[in-house]
Design a protein around this motif. Structure first.
Motif, PDB file in Angstrom:
ATOM      1  N   ILE A 132      17.971  43.636 -23.520  1.00  0.00           N
ATOM      2  CA  ILE A 132      19.252  43.275 -22.899  1.00  0.00           C
ATOM      3  C   ILE A 132      19.934  44.527 -22.355  1.00  0.00           C
ATOM      4  N   LEU A 133      19.988  45.576 -23.171  1.00  0.00           N
ATOM      5  CA  LEU A 133      20.639  46.815 -22.732  1.00  0.00           C
ATOM      6  C   LEU A 133      19.953  47.417 -21.522  1.00  0.00           C
ATOM      7  N   SER A 134      18.632  47.405 -21.534  1.00  0.00           N
ATOM      8  CA  SER A 134      17.871  47.956 -20.422  1.00  0.00           C
ATOM      9  C   SER A 134      18.142  47.175 -19.135  1.00  0.00           C
ATOM     10  N   GLU A 135      18.163  45.872 -19.242  1.00  0.00           N
ATOM     11  CA  GLU A 135      18.405  45.053 -18.047  1.00  0.00           C
ATOM     12  C   GLU A 135      19.821  45.264 -17.506  1.00  0.00           C
ATOM     13  N   VAL A 136      20.805  45.320 -18.381  1.00  0.00           N
ATOM     14  CA  VAL A 136      22.202  45.419 -17.940  1.00  0.00           C
ATOM     15  C   VAL A 136      22.552  46.814 -17.439  1.00  0.00           C
ATOM     16  N   PHE A 137      22.086  47.854 -18.154  1.00  0.00           N
ATOM     17  CA  PHE A 137      22.482  49.223 -17.810  1.00  0.00           C
ATOM     18  C   PHE A 137      21.419  49.982 -17.011  1.00  0.00           C
ATOM     19  N   GLY A 138      20.236  49.394 -16.910  1.00  0.00           N
ATOM     20  CA  GLY A 138      19.192  49.991 -16.065  1.00  0.00           C
ATOM     21  C   GLY A 138      18.394  51.108 -16.684  1.00  0.00           C
TER      22      GLY A 138
END
Length: 139
Positions: A132-138
């Motif tokens: 989730i963090l990777s998808e949202v913050f890149g």
């Protein structure tokens, strides 16, 4: 999460939305929030859900500091056994802290989730939350 955050670029707005949604998604989560990197070696409280958090945490202290310093998830089954644990809330028994990276790969914050249950978090939690963090913050 995707539909709630799509098109938003403001990091604080994204953190506030994620903190709320993640916190209310699982009864194990007693405190859910972000500590933002505001200067080299220092985290300051960001958006969160739950009781008050510590206002600032140096990279040299606690579970959040260890995650920011190492860039690695900290999965702690018993916070009392973690050297240098900072007790922001006496009810915390276990904790997961995941570094948040921007598109350039720099750690910009950590996601801190506390539980009033011992050994509440698993590697599966790490994988799901990190995705989730990777998808949202890149990062």
């Amino acid at each position: 999460m995707r539909s709630l955050t799509e098109g938003e670029t403001d990091e604080v707005a994204l953190m506030a939305t994620l903190a709320c949604e993640i916190h209310h998604s699982d009864p194990r989560f007693d405190w859910t929030g972000f500590y933002r990197v505001t200067e080299p070696g220092l985290l300051k409280i960001g958006p969160y859900q739950g009781g008050h958090g510590c206002l600032q945490i140096p990279f040299s202290r606690g579970v959040c500091g260890a995650a920011a310093r190492s860039g690695e998830t900290q999965l702690v089954d018993d916070v009392d056994a973690f050297p240098g644990h900072i007790a922001c809330a006496s009810s915390t028994r276990s904790e997961i802290v995941i570094p948040v990276r921007n598109r350039a790969g720099a750690v910009i914050a950590v996601l801190d989730i506390d539980s009033d249950q011992p050994a509440a978090f698993t590697e599966d939690d790490d994988r799901a939350l990190s995705a989730i963090l990777s998808e949202v913050f890149g990062g």
